[in-house]
Design a protein around this motif. Sequence first.
Motif, PDB file in Angstrom:
ATOM      1  N   ARG A 581      -7.560 -76.256  -5.143  1.00  0.00           N
ATOM      2  CA  ARG A 581      -7.532 -77.572  -4.493  1.00  0.00           C
ATOM      3  C   ARG A 581      -8.932 -78.067  -4.140  1.00  0.00           C
ATOM      4  O   ARG A 581      -9.117 -79.256  -3.860  1.00  0.00           O
ATOM      5  CB  ARG A 581      -6.664 -77.523  -3.240  1.00  0.00           C
ATOM      6  N   LEU A 582      -9.908 -77.167  -4.115  1.00  0.00           N
ATOM      7  CA  LEU A 582     -11.281 -77.596  -3.843  1.00  0.00           C
ATOM      8  C   LEU A 582     -11.874 -78.358  -5.021  1.00  0.00           C
ATOM      9  O   LEU A 582     -12.912 -79.020  -4.877  1.00  0.00           O
ATOM     10  CB  LEU A 582     -12.159 -76.388  -3.508  1.00  0.00           C
ATOM     11  N   GLY A 583     -11.245 -78.269  -6.171  1.00  0.00           N
ATOM     12  CA  GLY A 583     -11.696 -79.020  -7.340  1.00  0.00           C
ATOM     13  C   GLY A 583     -13.093 -78.663  -7.783  1.00  0.00           C
ATOM     14  O   GLY A 583     -13.789 -79.499  -8.383  1.00  0.00           O
ATOM     15  N   GLY A 584     -13.530 -77.457  -7.497  1.00  0.00           N
ATOM     16  CA  GLY A 584     -14.871 -77.044  -7.907  1.00  0.00           C
ATOM     17  C   GLY A 584     -15.963 -77.466  -6.946  1.00  0.00           C
ATOM     18  O   GLY A 584     -17.136 -77.154  -7.175  1.00  0.00           O
ATOM     19  N   TYR A 585     -15.613 -78.165  -5.871  1.00  0.00           N
ATOM     20  CA  TYR A 585     -16.627 -78.624  -4.916  1.00  0.00           C
ATOM     21  C   TYR A 585     -16.836 -77.555  -3.843  1.00  0.00           C
ATOM     22  O   TYR A 585     -16.177 -77.555  -2.798  1.00  0.00           O
ATOM     23  CB  TYR A 585     -16.209 -79.951  -4.285  1.00  0.00           C
ATOM     24  N   TYR A 586     -17.723 -76.640  -4.108  1.00  0.00           N
ATOM     25  CA  TYR A 586     -18.045 -75.594  -3.141  1.00  0.00           C
ATOM     26  C   TYR A 586     -19.434 -75.067  -3.461  1.00  0.00           C
ATOM     27  O   TYR A 586     -19.981 -75.294  -4.543  1.00  0.00           O
ATOM     28  CB  TYR A 586     -17.013 -74.468  -3.163  1.00  0.00           C
ATOM     29  N   VAL A 587     -19.995 -74.366  -2.491  1.00  0.00           N
ATOM     30  CA  VAL A 587     -21.326 -73.770  -2.669  1.00  0.00           C
ATOM     31  C   VAL A 587     -21.134 -72.376  -3.248  1.00  0.00           C
ATOM     32  O   VAL A 587     -20.580 -71.484  -2.595  1.00  0.00           O
ATOM     33  CB  VAL A 587     -22.078 -73.701  -1.321  1.00  0.00           C
ATOM     34  N   ARG A 588     -21.585 -72.192  -4.462  1.00  0.00           N
ATOM     35  CA  ARG A 588     -21.319 -70.956  -5.208  1.00  0.00           C
ATOM     36  C   ARG A 588     -21.809 -69.719  -4.454  1.00  0.00           C
ATOM     37  O   ARG A 588     -21.092 -68.710  -4.374  1.00  0.00           O
ATOM     38  CB  ARG A 588     -21.997 -71.055  -6.588  1.00  0.00           C
ATOM     39  N   GLU A 589     -23.018 -69.766  -3.922  1.00  0.00           N
ATOM     40  CA  GLU A 589     -23.575 -68.607  -3.229  1.00  0.00           C
ATOM     41  C   GLU A 589     -22.759 -68.266  -1.983  1.00  0.00           C
ATOM     42  O   GLU A 589     -22.535 -67.095  -1.670  1.00  0.00           O
ATOM     43  CB  GLU A 589     -25.034 -68.866  -2.849  1.00  0.00           C
ATOM     44  N   GLU A 590     -22.308 -69.289  -1.249  1.00  0.00           N
ATOM     45  CA  GLU A 590     -21.512 -69.032  -0.045  1.00  0.00           C
ATOM     46  C   GLU A 590     -20.157 -68.438  -0.391  1.00  0.00           C
ATOM     47  O   GLU A 590     -19.661 -67.546   0.312  1.00  0.00           O
ATOM     48  CB  GLU A 590     -21.343 -70.330   0.757  1.00  0.00           C
ATOM     49  N   VAL A 591     -19.530 -68.925  -1.443  1.00  0.00           N
ATOM     50  CA  VAL A 591     -18.246 -68.367  -1.872  1.00  0.00           C
ATOM     51  C   VAL A 591     -18.421 -66.904  -2.275  1.00  0.00           C
ATOM     52  O   VAL A 591     -17.597 -66.043  -1.932  1.00  0.00           O
ATOM     53  CB  VAL A 591     -17.657 -69.189  -3.032  1.00  0.00           C
ATOM     54  N   LYS A 592     -19.501 -66.607  -2.981  1.00  0.00           N
ATOM     55  CA  LYS A 592     -19.748 -65.230  -3.404  1.00  0.00           C
ATOM     56  C   LYS A 592     -19.928 -64.320  -2.187  1.00  0.00           C
ATOM     57  O   LYS A 592     -19.397 -63.198  -2.145  1.00  0.00           O
ATOM     58  CB  LYS A 592     -20.983 -65.180  -4.294  1.00  0.00           C
ATOM     59  N   VAL A 593     -20.671 -64.806  -1.180  1.00  0.00           N
ATOM     60  CA  VAL A 593     -20.848 -64.038   0.054  1.00  0.00           C
ATOM     61  C   VAL A 593     -19.499 -63.796   0.727  1.00  0.00           C
ATOM     62  O   VAL A 593     -19.180 -62.687   1.156  1.00  0.00           O
ATOM     63  CB  VAL A 593     -21.800 -64.776   1.025  1.00  0.00           C
ATOM     64  N   ALA A 594     -18.677 -64.851   0.794  1.00  0.00           N
ATOM     65  CA  ALA A 594     -17.381 -64.730   1.464  1.00  0.00           C
ATOM     66  C   ALA A 594     -16.486 -63.712   0.759  1.00  0.00           C
ATOM     67  O   ALA A 594     -15.811 -62.902   1.409  1.00  0.00           O
ATOM     68  CB  ALA A 594     -16.703 -66.092   1.532  1.00  0.00           C
ATOM     69  N   ILE A 595     -16.461 -63.742  -0.562  1.00  0.00           N
ATOM     70  CA  ILE A 595     -15.624 -62.787  -1.304  1.00  0.00           C
ATOM     71  C   ILE A 595     -16.114 -61.358  -1.068  1.00  0.00           C
ATOM     72  O   ILE A 595     -15.319 -60.440  -0.842  1.00  0.00           O
ATOM     73  CB  ILE A 595     -15.614 -63.127  -2.803  1.00  0.00           C
ATOM     74  N   LYS A 596     -17.439 -61.167  -1.118  1.00  0.00           N
ATOM     75  CA  LYS A 596     -17.979 -59.833  -0.848  1.00  0.00           C
ATOM     76  C   LYS A 596     -17.581 -59.352   0.546  1.00  0.00           C
ATOM     77  O   LYS A 596     -17.145 -58.201   0.734  1.00  0.00           O
ATOM     78  CB  LYS A 596     -19.502 -59.851  -0.972  1.00  0.00           C
ATOM     79  N   VAL A 597     -17.731 -60.235   1.531  1.00  0.00           N
ATOM     80  CA  VAL A 597     -17.388 -59.871   2.905  1.00  0.00           C
ATOM     81  C   VAL A 597     -15.901 -59.559   3.021  1.00  0.00           C
ATOM     82  O   VAL A 597     -15.491 -58.578   3.648  1.00  0.00           O
ATOM     83  CB  VAL A 597     -17.782 -61.004   3.874  1.00  0.00           C
ATOM     84  N   GLY A 598     -15.061 -60.398   2.390  1.00  0.00           N
ATOM     85  CA  GLY A 598     -13.621 -60.170   2.449  1.00  0.00           C
ATOM     86  C   GLY A 598     -13.226 -58.834   1.859  1.00  0.00           C
ATOM     87  O   GLY A 598     -12.386 -58.120   2.411  1.00  0.00           O
ATOM     88  N   LEU A 599     -13.836 -58.454   0.737  1.00  0.00           N
ATOM     89  CA  LEU A 599     -13.508 -57.182   0.097  1.00  0.00           C
ATOM     90  C   LEU A 599     -14.074 -55.996   0.876  1.00  0.00           C
ATOM     91  O   LEU A 599     -13.427 -54.948   0.979  1.00  0.00           O
ATOM     92  CB  LEU A 599     -14.031 -57.170  -1.340  1.00  0.00           C
ATOM     93  N   MET A 600     -15.282 -56.145   1.415  1.00  0.00           N
ATOM     94  CA  MET A 600     -15.838 -55.060   2.228  1.00  0.00           C
ATOM     95  C   MET A 600     -14.976 -54.803   3.459  1.00  0.00           C
ATOM     96  O   MET A 600     -14.678 -53.655   3.801  1.00  0.00           O
ATOM     97  CB  MET A 600     -17.269 -55.406   2.665  1.00  0.00           C
ATOM     98  N   CYS A 601     -14.574 -55.885   4.128  1.00  0.00           N
ATOM     99  CA  CYS A 601     -13.752 -55.734   5.330  1.00  0.00           C
ATOM    100  C   CYS A 601     -12.374 -55.164   4.998  1.00  0.00           C
ATOM    101  O   CYS A 601     -11.748 -54.505   5.837  1.00  0.00           O
ATOM    102  CB  CYS A 601     -13.588 -57.087   6.030  1.00  0.00           C
ATOM    103  N   SER A 602     -11.880 -55.411   3.784  1.00  0.00           N
ATOM    104  CA  SER A 602     -10.530 -54.987   3.397  1.00  0.00           C
ATOM    105  C   SER A 602     -10.487 -53.590   2.805  1.00  0.00           C
ATOM    106  O   SER A 602      -9.449 -53.178   2.286  1.00  0.00           O
ATOM    107  CB  SER A 602      -9.950 -55.993   2.383  1.00  0.00           C
ATOM    108  N   HIS A 603     -11.584 -52.878   2.866  1.00  0.00           N
ATOM    109  CA  HIS A 603     -11.601 -51.546   2.272  1.00  0.00           C
ATOM    110  C   HIS A 603     -10.625 -50.640   3.012  1.00  0.00           C
ATOM    111  O   HIS A 603     -10.552 -50.658   4.242  1.00  0.00           O
ATOM    112  CB  HIS A 603     -13.010 -50.954   2.339  1.00  0.00           C
TER     113      HIS A 603
END
Length: 695
Positions: A581-603
């Motif tokens: 739904r974001l239609g590609g409008y996002y900051v790539r580096e911030e999304v990458k940080v968020a995914i890394k953080v989400g996976l680290m926290c979910s270990h």
Amino acid sequence: MAKNLTFFLALLSFLLPAASQQDGFSYSGFSGGGANSSNISLNGVAEIEHSGILRLTNETSRLLGHAFYPDRLQFKNATDGAAFSFSTAFAFAAVPEYATLGGHGLAFVIAPSKELEGALPSQYLGLLNASDVGNFSNHVFAVEFDTVQDFEFGDINDNHVGIDINNLASNASAAVAYFGYDGKKNELNLKGGHTIQAWVDYDGVGKVLNVTVSPFSSKPPRPLLSFPVDLSPILHLQMFVGFSASTGLLSSTHYLLGWNFKMNGIAQSLDLSSLPSLPQPQKKDHTFVIAVSATSVAVLIAVIVAAVYLFYKIKNADIIEPWELECGPHRFSYGELKRATKGFRDRELLGFGGFGKVYKGTLPDSRAEVAVKRVSHESRQGIREFVAEIGSIGQLRHRNLVQLQGWCRRRGDLLLVYDYMPNGSLDKFLFLDSENQPSNSLLSWDQRFRILRGVASALLYLHEEWEHVVIHRDVKASNILLDADMNGRLGDFGLAKLYEHGANPSTTRVVGTLGYLAPELTRTGRPTSSSDVFAFGAVVLEVVCGRRPIEPRAMPEELVLVDWVWELWSSGRWTDVVDPRLGGYYVREEVKVAIKVGLMCSHPAAPLRPSMREVARYLNGGKGEEVPDPPSPPVDFEGMSPVGFDAFVPSYPSSSFDKLSACSITSGRDVPVSAGSGKVGPLVYSTPHFRASHV
């Protein structure tokens, strides 16, 4: 000649203010009576009683009162802008509604105006408001006599004197006491309901402010507070001088009995015996006098009426038990909340769950909007969790926490009063099938990332920055509320657990929400800050992907969100998980940080998860390449045994299942989950995450 003339003019400008202006005044009681007086300016609820005593506040909650000398006084030398010396002595008293609980306090104040427009009651003492606190442009100087310990402003206790400059966080403060001529320090209780004399002396030459208190007419030989300060930048050339007082959720009646003020001199102490006496507390006669009438019928009617009246009074009485007095001065009356929510009518209902219903309310006096959580009689939360919620959240102050304003208890009715969050909960903005979804429900990436940073900051405060460790135990999207500016605030501390720093939390009861529960909880039953981190990881992935932690309508390989994200991350296709739904409008580096953080926290291994301090640092400053890659989950995490969940509900209305209530935690045994309506299917717990055998 020119030099002599300059010196003469400077000397004249220094001497004239003290000679030409009002250089002092004295009130031994106050004349006029009623709300108005010709010799003092009043506003708010302040009024002068017929006895000559000035009452700044009464027993009404959340109100303020001001009393100022009607004319401006010149506080500075017009030539060099240096603040003059001044001295004041005044007698006051605070008579609390309840003997040991004050609400809130009184302050001697020098301000640019008598009205102090926009000032709020309660902890703001009628001086400032939330947006003005700390602004240098206020030009407000005050000495507070505070009877409530407010953690937001770093108060040292609930019985202190503080020196406030443009702020309610005192520049200097001390517990209320006075020194005898023998050098002994004697404690003094502001809430004692007796007359206290205070002296505030400013030395404009030495630039020192002294504050002294005593229950007697004579001034002690040594001040309670001596604070070096230059008031020249704070004060205008001409200012108003007076007093401000306020009440909070509990109230005190604040009285001013007399007041002397002197510019460029020493104010004379007040003779307390010559001042108006404090009003005596009215003795309430609870006995019913039954007049003997001429007929037995009249006597019978009188008895019946008296019995009905007593029954009604007892039934509707607000009984305060000892444990409630230990939870701080934040108690509403039941009638006040009933009026605020219009009788708890369904039209004001904001939501409901396993712990009760939440209503929107408008407080009668302040007109402030609040959310009132009414815990149902059938709730499993009960009185113990209710007290825990008050104890844990009542003293917390953070911009990304939903503030608990107060509580109420009337027999079986348990009510909590929170700040009202006009935009509801985060889950209603993330998931297309959420009930009551707002029409403008699409959150931009900037809003989402700001919400994650805010919640991370709140959890860091709970885990490390407050005086105790608070483990929330129920971090999830539906417990993250959005204020008017779409900032995320963590709320619902009904499951919070409070520990001393360094303590080893121990419990055998698993509580939380399916999809956010850390794996180790099913084995140990011990919540930790790391289990909060795990739940936050689920929230991060929800925000990035716009999907729930467990999505029963998804394809089997996408059923468990974290497993799906792990798979795409490992194959380098992490952009495929971003909410379409974001239609590609996002900051790539911030999304990458968020995914890394989400996976680290979910270990699944708690020791490999980051702390919230690390999480906050990653979200606030890390770039995609600077944040470490999440450690891969083991194929078979040692010690993890399958645990059956018999009551898994694949169709549910919110972002989560209801809370678990499991008291027997054994490997391989079923853990009951309280669930709503819908079909039931088995879900097994396996490594590294949740996987469904079939739905």
